[in-house]
Design a protein around this motif. Structure first.
Motif, PDB file in Angstrom:
ATOM      1  N   THR A 119       0.846  -1.196   0.000  1.00 16.21           N
ATOM      2  CA  THR A 119       0.000   0.000   0.000  1.00 16.21           C
ATOM      3  C   THR A 119       0.882   1.246   0.000  1.00 16.21           C
ATOM      4  O   THR A 119       1.257   1.759  -1.042  1.00 16.21           O
ATOM      5  N   VAL A 120       1.246   1.735   1.181  1.00 18.75           N
ATOM      6  CA  VAL A 120       2.135   2.895   1.300  1.00 18.75           C
ATOM      7  C   VAL A 120       3.370   2.466   2.081  1.00 18.75           C
ATOM      8  O   VAL A 120       3.251   1.881   3.160  1.00 18.75           O
ATOM      9  N   LEU A 121       4.534   2.726   1.542  1.00 18.11           N
ATOM     10  CA  LEU A 121       5.779   2.342   2.206  1.00 18.11           C
ATOM     11  C   LEU A 121       5.835   2.925   3.614  1.00 18.11           C
ATOM     12  O   LEU A 121       5.473   4.088   3.831  1.00 18.11           O
ATOM     13  N   THR A 122       6.310   2.130   4.573  1.00 21.22           N
ATOM     14  CA  THR A 122       6.335   2.593   5.964  1.00 21.22           C
ATOM     15  C   THR A 122       7.374   3.676   6.212  1.00 21.22           C
ATOM     16  O   THR A 122       7.392   4.281   7.276  1.00 21.22           O
ATOM     17  N   VAL A 142      -3.955   4.245   2.295  1.00 25.30           N
ATOM     18  CA  VAL A 142      -3.713   2.827   2.591  1.00 25.30           C
ATOM     19  C   VAL A 142      -5.006   2.035   2.445  1.00 25.30           C
ATOM     20  O   VAL A 142      -5.039   0.965   1.821  1.00 25.30           O
ATOM     21  N   LEU A 143      -6.087   2.543   3.015  1.00 24.12           N
ATOM     22  CA  LEU A 143      -7.367   1.835   2.961  1.00 24.12           C
ATOM     23  C   LEU A 143      -7.879   1.727   1.529  1.00 24.12           C
ATOM     24  O   LEU A 143      -8.382   0.673   1.107  1.00 24.12           O
ATOM     25  N   LYS A 144      -7.750   2.794   0.774  1.00 27.95           N
ATOM     26  CA  LYS A 144      -8.202   2.789  -0.622  1.00 27.95           C
ATOM     27  C   LYS A 144      -7.469   1.704  -1.423  1.00 27.95           C
ATOM     28  O   LYS A 144      -8.088   0.935  -2.177  1.00 27.95           O
ATOM     29  N   LEU A 145      -6.155   1.641  -1.267  1.00 28.36           N
ATOM     30  CA  LEU A 145      -5.361   0.650  -2.003  1.00 28.36           C
ATOM     31  C   LEU A 145      -5.636  -0.767  -1.511  1.00 28.36           C
ATOM     32  O   LEU A 145      -5.680  -1.718  -2.292  1.00 28.36           O
ATOM     33  N   GLU A 163      -2.069   1.116  10.667  1.00 26.80           N
ATOM     34  CA  GLU A 163      -3.321   1.016   9.913  1.00 26.80           C
ATOM     35  C   GLU A 163      -3.976  -0.351  10.044  1.00 26.80           C
ATOM     36  O   GLU A 163      -5.040  -0.602   9.469  1.00 26.80           O
ATOM     37  N   ALA A 164      -3.356  -1.268  10.799  1.00 29.20           N
ATOM     38  CA  ALA A 164      -3.847  -2.648  10.872  1.00 29.20           C
ATOM     39  C   ALA A 164      -5.271  -2.741  11.408  1.00 29.20           C
ATOM     40  O   ALA A 164      -6.086  -3.520  10.901  1.00 29.20           O
ATOM     41  N   LYS A 165      -5.593  -1.957  12.421  1.00 24.86           N
ATOM     42  CA  LYS A 165      -6.909  -2.066  13.050  1.00 24.86           C
ATOM     43  C   LYS A 165      -8.028  -1.743  12.065  1.00 24.86           C
ATOM     44  O   LYS A 165      -8.983  -2.502  11.914  1.00 24.86           O
ATOM     45  N   ILE A 166      -7.914  -0.630  11.348  1.00 24.20           N
ATOM     46  CA  ILE A 166      -8.966  -0.263  10.409  1.00 24.20           C
ATOM     47  C   ILE A 166      -9.000  -1.199   9.202  1.00 24.20           C
ATOM     48  O   ILE A 166     -10.066  -1.535   8.677  1.00 24.20           O
ATOM     49  N   LEU A 167      -7.826  -1.688   8.773  1.00 25.38           N
ATOM     50  CA  LEU A 167      -7.798  -2.635   7.658  1.00 25.38           C
ATOM     51  C   LEU A 167      -8.454  -3.951   8.054  1.00 25.38           C
ATOM     52  O   LEU A 167      -9.174  -4.558   7.253  1.00 25.38           O
ATOM     53  N   ARG A 168      -8.217  -4.380   9.272  1.00 28.41           N
ATOM     54  CA  ARG A 168      -8.845  -5.619   9.739  1.00 28.41           C
ATOM     55  C   ARG A 168     -10.363  -5.460   9.774  1.00 28.41           C
ATOM     56  O   ARG A 168     -11.109  -6.359   9.375  1.00 28.41           O
ATOM     57  N   GLU A 169     -10.817  -4.311  10.227  1.00 26.15           N
ATOM     58  CA  GLU A 169     -12.260  -4.067  10.301  1.00 26.15           C
ATOM     59  C   GLU A 169     -12.894  -4.008   8.911  1.00 26.15           C
ATOM     60  O   GLU A 169     -13.994  -4.536   8.698  1.00 26.15           O
ATOM     61  N   GLU A 170     -12.211  -3.386   7.963  1.00 24.66           N
ATOM     62  CA  GLU A 170     -12.789  -3.162   6.641  1.00 24.66           C
ATOM     63  C   GLU A 170     -12.582  -4.325   5.676  1.00 24.66           C
ATOM     64  O   GLU A 170     -13.409  -4.543   4.787  1.00 24.66           O
TER      65      GLU A 170
END
Length: 230
Positions: A119-122, A142-145, A163-170
């Motif tokens: 997604t986006v480089l750390t 990050v979420l869009k990608l 971003e793991a928490k929101i990615l896991r949820e979505e």
């Protein structure tokens, strides 16, 4: 309660070293502890796929971190070659677009390999994204990608643990989240910007944790990996 060995199965050690001999030395020290190994651009430039079989003989699963980003046909053909080797996981850049990712996913599924998207480089913060024309926040990008990668049928994405928490949820429980920028409380950040400790990353929803210098630059890599969870 998880054992140290079961926790280590979620660790991918980044072999970002400048000689094949150093990579093999570290691999031999870590053999049997449960972790994966990551072969990135530097080591790949030195050895190609020649070290993969040696790592497999030592019992490791391998993440080939080449961040492929090209036209769909080129990525598809390249992955057909790479998936025929002993690697277990390979990544492509999500910014290559839906068609590129969908064709990459198809190759991976046919070969029984895991294909994930970057997604986006750390190493990049908000100012860096703005400077290359990305609108919106880092988390939004990050979420869009990640959602595009999921639509393209990739197995998961590489993203910051922040971003793991929101990615896991979505994206759901079956979507892999591979998170670099992991730094134990006792180590330096180096050039990583968006970082979390190993335990914090797992609690946030990460599937695998990529850890490099805290282990590979340690005088005793085996001891360092055992202390990741301190």
């Amino acid at each position: 309660m998880e054992t140290s060995h079961s926790l280590n199965e979620k660790v991918i050690v980044a072999l970002d070293v400048n000689t094949k001999e150093k990579a093999l030395d570290i691999a031999r020290e870590l053999a049997g502890c449960g972790c994966w190994l990551k072969v990135g651009l530097e080591l790949y430039a030195l050895s190609g796929l020649s070290l993969i079989q040696q790592f497999k003989e030592l019992g490791f699963k391998i993440f080939l971190d080449l961040k492929l980003h090209d036209i769909p046909t080129t990525v598809e053909k390249t992955l057909s070659v790479l998936t025929a080797s002993g690697v277990d996981m390979i990544n492509v850049h999500c910014s290559g677009g839906y068609e590129m990712m969908a064709r990459a996913a198809e190759v991976g599924h046919k070969a029984g390999k895991t294909i994930i998207g970057v997604t986006v480089l750390t190493s990049m913060g908000q100012e860096d994204l703005t400077s290359i024309g990305v609108q919106g926040s880092t988390q939004e990008q990050v979420l869009k990608l990640a959602m595009l990668a999921r639509k393209a049928n990739l197995n998961g994405v590489v993203s910051s643990a922040q971003e793991a928490k929101i990615l896991r949820e979505e994206c759901g429980e079956d979507f892999l989240l591979v998170t670099p920028g992991i730094r134990p409380a006792w180590s330096e950040k180096n050039d990583q910007v968006r970082v979390l400790t190993p335990r914090m990353a797992l609690e946030a929803g990460s599937s695998y944790l990529v850890v490099g210098r805290p282990i590979t630059l340690n005088e005793n890599p085996r001891e360092a990996i055992e202390h990741l969870w301190d």
